[in-house]
Design a protein around this motif. Sequence first.
Motif, PDB file in Angstrom:
ATOM      1  N   ASP A   1      29.033   4.744  31.945  1.00  0.00           N
ATOM      2  CA  ASP A   1      28.942   3.774  33.040  1.00  0.00           C
ATOM      3  C   ASP A   1      27.595   3.056  33.047  1.00  0.00           C
ATOM      4  O   ASP A   1      27.253   2.374  34.010  1.00  0.00           O
ATOM      5  CB  ASP A   1      29.179   4.458  34.384  1.00  0.00           C
ATOM      6  N   ASP A   2      26.800   3.236  31.958  1.00  0.00           N
ATOM      7  CA  ASP A   2      25.490   2.608  31.740  1.00  0.00           C
ATOM      8  C   ASP A   2      24.365   3.217  32.559  1.00  0.00           C
ATOM      9  O   ASP A   2      23.222   2.762  32.470  1.00  0.00           O
ATOM     10  CB  ASP A   2      25.526   1.095  31.993  1.00  0.00           C
ATOM     11  N   SER A   3      24.634   4.238  33.371  1.00  0.00           N
ATOM     12  CA  SER A   3      23.558   4.908  34.084  1.00  0.00           C
ATOM     13  C   SER A   3      22.716   5.722  33.106  1.00  0.00           C
ATOM     14  O   SER A   3      23.201   6.150  32.046  1.00  0.00           O
ATOM     15  CB  SER A   3      24.120   5.814  35.176  1.00  0.00           C
ATOM     16  N   LEU A   4      21.457   5.930  33.460  1.00  0.00           N
ATOM     17  CA  LEU A   4      20.516   6.642  32.604  1.00  0.00           C
ATOM     18  C   LEU A   4      20.064   7.919  33.288  1.00  0.00           C
ATOM     19  O   LEU A   4      19.824   7.946  34.504  1.00  0.00           O
ATOM     20  CB  LEU A   4      19.291   5.766  32.307  1.00  0.00           C
ATOM     21  N   VAL A   5      19.911   8.972  32.527  1.00  0.00           N
ATOM     22  CA  VAL A   5      19.378  10.233  33.047  1.00  0.00           C
ATOM     23  C   VAL A   5      18.490  10.833  31.969  1.00  0.00           C
ATOM     24  O   VAL A   5      18.845  10.865  30.791  1.00  0.00           O
ATOM     25  CB  VAL A   5      20.520  11.204  33.439  1.00  0.00           C
ATOM     26  N   SER A   6      17.304  11.252  32.376  1.00  0.00           N
ATOM     27  CA  SER A   6      16.309  11.763  31.429  1.00  0.00           C
ATOM     28  C   SER A   6      16.084  13.255  31.653  1.00  0.00           C
ATOM     29  O   SER A   6      16.204  13.752  32.782  1.00  0.00           O
ATOM     30  CB  SER A   6      14.986  11.008  31.592  1.00  0.00           C
ATOM     31  N   PHE A   7      15.734  13.932  30.566  1.00  0.00           N
ATOM     32  CA  PHE A   7      15.515  15.371  30.603  1.00  0.00           C
ATOM     33  C   PHE A   7      14.302  15.723  29.758  1.00  0.00           C
ATOM     34  O   PHE A   7      13.993  15.036  28.786  1.00  0.00           O
ATOM     35  CB  PHE A   7      16.733  16.128  30.045  1.00  0.00           C
ATOM     36  N   PRO A   8      13.634  16.819  30.114  1.00  0.00           N
ATOM     37  CA  PRO A   8      12.626  17.348  29.193  1.00  0.00           C
ATOM     38  C   PRO A   8      13.301  17.765  27.885  1.00  0.00           C
ATOM     39  O   PRO A   8      14.369  18.378  27.901  1.00  0.00           O
ATOM     40  CB  PRO A   8      12.053  18.552  29.947  1.00  0.00           C
ATOM     41  N   ALA A   9      12.709  17.419  26.783  1.00  0.00           N
ATOM     42  CA  ALA A   9      13.286  17.737  25.472  1.00  0.00           C
ATOM     43  C   ALA A   9      12.169  18.085  24.501  1.00  0.00           C
ATOM     44  O   ALA A   9      11.034  17.621  24.642  1.00  0.00           O
ATOM     45  CB  ALA A   9      14.112  16.572  24.949  1.00  0.00           C
ATOM     46  N   ARG A  10      12.524  18.898  23.521  1.00  0.00           N
ATOM     47  CA  ARG A  10      11.578  19.269  22.486  1.00  0.00           C
ATOM     48  C   ARG A  10      12.264  19.093  21.133  1.00  0.00           C
ATOM     49  O   ARG A  10      13.348  19.648  20.917  1.00  0.00           O
ATOM     50  CB  ARG A  10      11.120  20.709  22.677  1.00  0.00           C
ATOM     51  N   VAL A  11      11.620  18.321  20.252  1.00  0.00           N
ATOM     52  CA  VAL A  11      12.151  18.089  18.910  1.00  0.00           C
ATOM     53  C   VAL A  11      11.298  18.880  17.930  1.00  0.00           C
ATOM     54  O   VAL A  11      10.117  18.580  17.746  1.00  0.00           O
ATOM     55  CB  VAL A  11      12.158  16.593  18.561  1.00  0.00           C
ATOM     56  N   ASP A  12      11.895  19.899  17.311  1.00  0.00           N
ATOM     57  CA  ASP A  12      11.215  20.735  16.325  1.00  0.00           C
ATOM     58  C   ASP A  12      11.571  20.196  14.940  1.00  0.00           C
ATOM     59  O   ASP A  12      12.685  20.400  14.452  1.00  0.00           O
ATOM     60  CB  ASP A  12      11.655  22.193  16.472  1.00  0.00           C
ATOM     61  N   THR A  13      10.625  19.493  14.327  1.00  0.00           N
ATOM     62  CA  THR A  13      10.911  18.868  13.035  1.00  0.00           C
ATOM     63  C   THR A  13      10.976  19.880  11.900  1.00  0.00           C
ATOM     64  O   THR A  13      11.614  19.610  10.868  1.00  0.00           O
ATOM     65  CB  THR A  13       9.836  17.808  12.719  1.00  0.00           C
ATOM     66  N   GLU A  14      10.337  21.033  12.065  1.00  0.00           N
ATOM     67  CA  GLU A  14      10.400  22.048  11.014  1.00  0.00           C
ATOM     68  C   GLU A  14      11.741  22.767  11.028  1.00  0.00           C
ATOM     69  O   GLU A  14      12.368  22.959   9.977  1.00  0.00           O
ATOM     70  CB  GLU A  14       9.259  23.054  11.185  1.00  0.00           C
TER      71      GLU A  14
END
Length: 455
Positions: free
Chosen positions: A373-386
């Motif tokens: 529905d085009d609404s946005l919601v943000s969350f804490p995130a962690r990207v582990d590249t290893e």
Amino acid sequence: MATGVVTRREPVTEPERGTGPQWHPAHRIIFRFGFLVVGIGMAGTWLLHTLLRTAGLPPETVNSVARWAALSPLSDWIGARVFGAEIDYTITGSGDTAAKWVGVFTLVLVAVPITAAWTVLDRRRTDYRRLAGAFRLLLRFALVSALMLYGMIKVLPTQMSFNLERLVEPFGHMSPMAVLWAQSSLSAPYEIALGAAEVTAALLLILPRTAGLGSVLAVLVGLQVLLVNLTFDVPVKLFAMQVLLYATILAAPELARIVRAVLGTAVPARPAETLLDSPRGNRRLLIAQALLGMWILAASIAEAYDGWHTYGSARPTSPLYGIWNVTEYTRDGEPVPALVDFTTQDSGLPVPTERFRRIIFDIPQGMTVQRLDDSLVSFPARVDTEQRMITLSRDTEHQWQLARFDYVRPQRDQLILTGTLGGKPVRMRLDLVDLAQFPAVARGFHWVQATPYYR
């Protein structure tokens, strides 16, 4: 032998020290009230707050001083009894909280009986020229600190930093303040120019010789800031009005001189303001003003530079930076159609039965999901590249995890996520969006245009 005549010098009493006419009684009462409210209650507490913050005191100490300056618990009682509002001093980033407005109201109420008592006790004084000079000095440096702070975070684009999600968020979903922030962030030169005007006014205000010009420029800057705050509902209206008030009081004599000059009246040079009796004392005061101005400048640059690299336009970006379209979405091995599930919209949390339209990676510590529905919601995130793993959580410490995905990137513009969401196995294929398709960031600048580019 020569003889001389010895004369005795009479002591100079306080009334004889004044060199100008006596102030009208109403003028004296207005000054006393203004000195208490604008000088001590507003400018003085702001400058104290600035000096404590730039001296490196803990935020808790600085916030406790701010609460004391709001005349708590008296303001708490007035908020509850007069306005029926519970006063909350939590720092939210808004300058227009109930605590701020009630604090000013309480300050005005308290100043009334103090002004009356001051008037009775000091009724024989004919003027406050010396105290008025100190009042103007206080306003000057409160204005210097405010303009320097807000100006420097524009010169080093931080206040209105660009957010990737704005490129796909529908215009109608944005608040007026979000629209203002988005359009300003798309043009770094524009934001820098706004900040440069504020910093220039602040620098001119540091020394008395250039303070008049600085105050006039501060009025123009303050009018512009107050206008956008009022028309775009930016929650710094109260402080913007205070800044404009400081600038107007300082610039009033200069503006009157400008009007007389425009009308063709001869305007003599303005006499220099001296707060102390001795030339040496005034020189030392001038050096102190220069040093304080340099301290505020250095502290503002350091604070803005840190913010610029932390959350401004020079901040780090996510290893998966970009806008990614969700082209495939399966749950338990079954494809989920691209249909809006209205039963999941109130929770504010992603569920496995809900297919996403896009996933946006901007800052390293966060992820934004765009729903169908085009609404946005943000969350804490962690990207582990290893480990090639993405962790999505409710909290920044990742103690309450919502989802965990392994990811592979077979091509630069392709991403495969496999993992669990809400306890269900989920697989997504994402395709990277080419940002060049957005004219907002790709159009650039053109001196020559055959026709207006408006789409």
